[in-house]
Design a protein around this motif. Sequence first.
Motif, PDB file in Angstrom:
ATOM      1  N   ARG A   7       0.832  -1.219   0.000  1.00 34.87           N
ATOM      2  CA  ARG A   7       0.000   0.000   0.000  1.00 34.87           C
ATOM      3  C   ARG A   7       0.860   1.260   0.000  1.00 34.87           C
ATOM      4  NH1 ARG A   7      -2.877  -3.060   3.724  1.00 34.87           N
ATOM      5  NH2 ARG A   7      -1.987  -1.883   5.460  1.00 34.87           N
ATOM      6  N   THR A   8       1.902   1.254   0.811  1.00 38.80           N
ATOM      7  CA  THR A   8       2.797   2.415   0.881  1.00 38.80           C
ATOM      8  C   THR A   8       3.510   2.637  -0.440  1.00 38.80           C
ATOM      9  OG1 THR A   8       3.114   2.066   3.255  1.00 38.80           O
ATOM     10  CG2 THR A   8       4.757   3.419   2.133  1.00 38.80           C
TER      11      THR A   8
ATOM     12  N   GLU B  22       1.106   4.089  -2.985  1.00 34.56           N
ATOM     13  CA  GLU B  22       0.850   5.507  -2.714  1.00 34.56           C
ATOM     14  C   GLU B  22       2.042   6.373  -3.119  1.00 34.56           C
ATOM     15  OE1 GLU B  22      -0.618   8.368   0.968  1.00 34.56           O
ATOM     16  OE2 GLU B  22      -0.680   6.195   1.203  1.00 34.56           O
ATOM     17  N   LEU B  23       3.239   5.920  -2.792  1.00 33.28           N
ATOM     18  CA  LEU B  23       4.438   6.677  -3.172  1.00 33.28           C
ATOM     19  C   LEU B  23       4.606   6.752  -4.690  1.00 33.28           C
ATOM     20  CD1 LEU B  23       6.954   5.408  -0.478  1.00 33.28           C
ATOM     21  CD2 LEU B  23       6.110   7.759  -0.743  1.00 33.28           C
TER      22      LEU B  23
END
Length: 133
Positions: free
Chosen positions: A115-116, A119-120
Amino acid sequence: MADALIAVVQDERLLTVTELAAELGVTARAIRFYEDKGLIQPGRVGATRAYTRREHARMQLILRGKRLGFSLREIKEFLDLYDVDPEHDEQKRLLLRAVRDRIRQLRVMNAALVRTLDELQAIELQVSSALER
């Protein structure tokens, strides 16, 4: 104690803390730390610590356990069972529970990392597009 150590010396090669550290690729300080925590128990020849194959094997298990993310408490429980369970069944059950728990933890962490990263990457794309205009 001295007689037992002499018998060990006749049966196998003893290592100094420096030799054991070099073989395992760790510092002597790390080995002393695990000794202080009661995970290994070297013998003594005079004032010198004398490490046998048993301590070498225990250190390999400790380092592997740490690499896999197990706590020192978990590693100690696992190692302590080895000495009291000749068939190692309880040790195997404890290891299986700990491994399954660690797999669950890592899957949760992996999902959070995915998820991170998503998003990045979206932010990277937005900022890159904005700069190109």
